[in-house]
Design an enzyme around this catalytic site. Structure first.
Site, PDB file in Angstrom:
ATOM      1  N   TYR A 344       0.834  -1.206   0.000  1.00 57.85           N
ATOM      2  CA  TYR A 344       0.000   0.000   0.000  1.00 57.85           C
ATOM      3  C   TYR A 344       0.870   1.258   0.000  1.00 57.85           C
ATOM      4  CZ  TYR A 344      -4.240  -2.724   1.182  1.00 57.85           C
ATOM      5  OH  TYR A 344      -5.306  -3.580   1.169  1.00 57.85           O
ATOM      6  N   PHE A 347       2.385   2.164  -3.442  1.00 58.60           N
ATOM      7  CA  PHE A 347       1.392   2.699  -4.373  1.00 58.60           C
ATOM      8  C   PHE A 347       0.969   4.117  -3.996  1.00 58.60           C
ATOM      9  CE2 PHE A 347      -0.077  -1.902  -5.283  1.00 58.60           C
ATOM     10  CZ  PHE A 347       0.925  -2.030  -6.238  1.00 58.60           C
ATOM     11  N   TYR A 354      -3.295   9.630  -7.929  1.00 60.65           N
ATOM     12  CA  TYR A 354      -4.355  10.110  -7.041  1.00 60.65           C
ATOM     13  C   TYR A 354      -4.769  11.550  -7.359  1.00 60.65           C
ATOM     14  CZ  TYR A 354      -3.318   5.809  -4.655  1.00 60.65           C
ATOM     15  OH  TYR A 354      -3.137   4.479  -4.383  1.00 60.65           O
ATOM     16  N   GLU A 412     -13.886  -2.064   2.112  1.00 55.70           N
ATOM     17  CA  GLU A 412     -12.590  -2.751   1.972  1.00 55.70           C
ATOM     18  C   GLU A 412     -12.678  -4.133   2.602  1.00 55.70           C
ATOM     19  OE1 GLU A 412      -9.172  -4.203   1.264  1.00 55.70           O
ATOM     20  OE2 GLU A 412      -9.630  -2.210   0.439  1.00 55.70           O
ATOM     21  N   MET A 440     -16.753  -6.100  -1.689  1.00 54.97           N
ATOM     22  CA  MET A 440     -17.713  -5.228  -2.372  1.00 54.97           C
ATOM     23  C   MET A 440     -18.781  -6.016  -3.107  1.00 54.97           C
ATOM     24  SD  MET A 440     -15.413  -3.918  -5.613  1.00 54.97           S
ATOM     25  CE  MET A 440     -13.924  -3.731  -4.648  1.00 54.97           C
ATOM     26  N   GLU A 455     -10.076   1.409  -7.567  1.00 56.22           N
ATOM     27  CA  GLU A 455      -8.697   1.351  -8.063  1.00 56.22           C
ATOM     28  C   GLU A 455      -8.280  -0.115  -8.042  1.00 56.22           C
ATOM     29  OE1 GLU A 455      -4.218   2.634  -6.627  1.00 56.22           O
ATOM     30  OE2 GLU A 455      -5.946   3.122  -5.400  1.00 56.22           O
ATOM     31  N   GLU A 464      -6.482  -7.980 -12.373  1.00 54.62           N
ATOM     32  CA  GLU A 464      -6.776  -8.087 -10.946  1.00 54.62           C
ATOM     33  C   GLU A 464      -8.285  -8.162 -10.707  1.00 54.62           C
ATOM     34  OE1 GLU A 464      -4.715  -5.172  -8.619  1.00 54.62           O
ATOM     35  OE2 GLU A 464      -2.748  -5.737  -9.399  1.00 54.62           O
TER      36      GLU A 464
END
Length: 659
Positions: A344, A347, A354, A412, A440, A455, A464
């Site tokens: 994380y 990224f 972003y 999440e 989700m 994302e 992915e």
């Protein structure tokens, strides 16, 4: 003393330096020094030559193993034989110097593919003598020249040497331009039948074919590598030069006669050659200066090259990815696996992604809420796959800049990331975010969203499982709602990448079929590669997708490409771009890449056996995206210029888990 760069050899060797200077690995890690060698035709005193080269800034020398004019008559024992040793003694230098500072050169008169049997046999005995002595000295590399297309017997000797001795590397010197093309034929029209002309006509025009023939005859052995000679002042960064960037080059040779003189009389390169040299800087190859100095002192050649190297421009992506060039990485599977904190963190450092997400949300809010209703309308934004919250933060920033009211959800599935989200919600967002710990696809939202932000893309866009995830989440998006991103497309192009293919071949795993490494995609910071054509679109996905019921995310496509030069194909390079909202786009496709963005490296789909493609040949690629109840996988193959096997049938070697 000085050393040849250890990382420039496939089989790395550790070098100890006697001086107090930093070792070469350290010097390259900060990109402050260009590794450069000096080529000598003859070396009367090797210790003096080494000292002089070191004083001039050079890191190693290329020196003949035996005197270049010493032809030994080894076949006919009754012929003239010079008494004594055929070359200098190994006692002139300590072993550590022989094994790190001197590249041995094979005698230029040796012709293993001569039509004359006596010459051929004598050459075979002479080269074996020199190879044995070079191996005895543990030289880091042995340098040979290719002069034409007839190299079968030379390849035979090289192959036996590689497999039968402890030779570290064999470098094959190849000119980028066929010497025949540099000859002024008007000067030799009256002597067309002389032996030199006949010998030249035996060569093919494409010097890459010389190297490719020997490489294939030696079964692509990693101990064999090309050294490219830039033997013309008129070389440009065209398809011929770019093709060599997909080869496992060890060095670039710059003859002194290709340098121009500036106003002060110092050596410089033409603008075109500067562009070519700068492109090779990125390949982490060494450079070699050959020929007599034509501009005052040989040190000026090195200083000029080092000046070009130091002033080269590197963007943020290059700085960030230093050390990851051509490094194979397994693609992430965030749907099956929970990402780690460091992943994380990497990224989240992206300076572009972003900000563009923020711009997209900003535009969507302005379109969603008219200026006259900013006080009465509240826009519901659901960030799905929220991670540690960068998209939530970007959405809040967009709402602030747009002057719109928002209600925020952060969904999440990673329970470890939920800890961070809950903390940020309390300490930064004043508990204004509804944090949801759930996949989700299974979340039962209390209301529908106006904007769905995600994302979930990989290096090949959908790898992915963004389509499956967003399709599952769109049930809680209003019918007129906005998905960010709203579409994304994968791209592919054939590529030549000998080094990568060799790396894949060395990654066999216990318990898997031998071909498994070639039936899986990799994430790679592609560098030592050549793209054979402009990337073309492969698969496109649009969101939301309310019109298809049921939604089918399987895909198949047939793509055709043209090879501008003869080449070897080692697989497929994969890229993607995405439309976040309207004109806000992110891309890793080379022609349209978003400047400064480093969140995604390209994808590499290898093939089991490299295939040859002639100049102007058609390359036909087939790609499938397959979906079952439990997994998604890709299959791929070429049907021209020759047929390959369909790779990864039924996802036997690689798949992405849905559940």
């Amino acid at each position: 003393m000085f050393t040849i760069l250890s990382f420039c050899f496939s089989f790395r060797f550790q070098i100890k330096r006697k001086s107090k200077k930093r070792n070469k690995t350290e010097r390259m890690s900060d990109s402050s020094h260009l590794s450069c060698g000096r080529d000598f035709h003859a070396v009367p005193d090797i210790r003096l030559v080494l000292n002089n080269a070191s004083s001039a800034g050079f890191d190693f020398i290329c020196a003949p193993i035996a005197h270049p004019r010493y032809r030994r008559e080894l076949v006919d024992k009754s012929g003239p034989v010079r008494p004594g040793a055929f070359t200098r003694t190994d006692l002139l230098l300590p072993g550590s110097d022989w094994s790190s500072l001197v590249v041995g050169k094979i005698s230029p008169w040796i012709d293993l593919d001569s039509p004359c049997e006596v010459t051929r046999k004598n050459s075979s005995l002479a080269i074996q003598q020199e190879l044995n002595f070079a191996t005895h000295l543990s030289m880091p590399a042995i340098l040979m020249k290719l002069r034409g297309m007839e190299n079968a017997n030379l390849a035979h000797v090289i192959n036996n040497t590689i497999h039968g001795t402890h030779v570290q590397q064999i470098w094959l010197q190849v000119p980028i331009c066929n010497p025949k093309s540099l000859v002024d034929h008007s000067l030799i029209q009256s002597t067309k039948e002389n032996c030199c002309e006949v010998a030249v006509e035996r060569n093919v025009n494409d010097t890459w074919e010389w190297w490719n023939q020997v490489r294939n005859l030696c079964d692509n052995n990693r101990k064999l590598a090309p050294v490219l000679i830039l033997n013309s002042k008129s070389i440009t960064l065209d398809d011929i030069a770019k093709r060599w960037m997909g080869e496992p080059l060890k060095a670039i040779v710059l003859p002194s006669n290709i340098f121009l003189s500036n106003k002060m009389g110092y050596p410089v390169l033409s603008k075109d050659l500067q562009n070519v040299v700068s492109a090779f800087f990125k390949q982490n190859v060494q450079f070699i200066i050959s020929g007599a100095p034509l501009h005052k002192n040989i040190v000026y050649y090195y200083q000029y090259l080092d000046h070009l190297y130091k002033k080269r421009q590197t963007d943020f992506v290059e700085q960030f990815s230093k050390g990851y060039e051509d490094y194979l990485q397994t693609p992430l599977q965030p749907l099956m696996d929970n990402l780690e904190s460091q992943t994380y963190e990497v990224f989240e450092k992206d300076p572009v992604k972003y900000q563009e997400y923020q711009n997209a949300v900003h535009k969507a809010l302005l379109d969603r809420v008219p200026d006259d209703k900013v006080d009465e309308m509240v826009t519901t934004i659901m960030v799905v796959g929220a991670g540690r919250g960068p998209l939530v933060r970007a959405s809040f920033n967009a709402a602030r800049d747009a002057g719109r009211k928002v209600k925020m959800y952060a969904v999440e599935k990673n329970p470890n990331a939920i800890v961070t989200l809950e903390t940020l919600n309390k300490e930064e967002w004043n508990n204004t975010v509804t944090v949801v710990s759930c996949d989700m696809r299974h979340y039962k939202a209390p209301e529908k969203a106006d904007i769905l932000v995600s994302e979930l893309l990989g290096s090949f866009s959908d790898n992915e499982l963004s389509p499956e995830c967003i399709d599952g989440a769109q049930r809680f998006l209003k019918e007129d709602g906005i998905s960010i991103p709203c579409s994304y497309t994968s791209y592919a192009t054939p590529l030549s990448a000998a080094k990568l293919h060799s790396e894949v071949a060395g990654t066999a795993e216990v318990g898997k079929i031998p071909d498994a490494p070639f039936e899986a995609p990799y994430v790679v910071r592609l560098q030592n590669v050549t793209y054979l054509d402009t990337p073309k679109p492969v698969f496109t996905f649009d969101h939301p997708n309310f019109k298809d019921d049921p939604i089918d995310n399987e895909r198949y496509i047939k793509l055709e490409f043209q090879s501008k030069e003869s080449t070897m194909i080692h697989g497929v390079a994969g890229f993607f771009d995405m439309v976040l909202y309207k004109d806000v786009v992110l891309s890793i496709v080379p022609e349209t890449a978003s400047p400064g963005m480093f969140s995604w490296f390209p994808a590499y789909f290898p093939i089991k056996k490299p295939i040859y493609c002639p100049k102007g040949g058609t390359i036909t690629l087939h790609f499938w995206r397959k979906v079952s109840k439990t997994k998604v996988w890709y299959e791929w193959c070429y049907t021209s210029p020759t047929h390959t096997a369909i790779h990864n049938p039924n996802g036997r070697s690689y798949w992405i888990g849905i559940v």
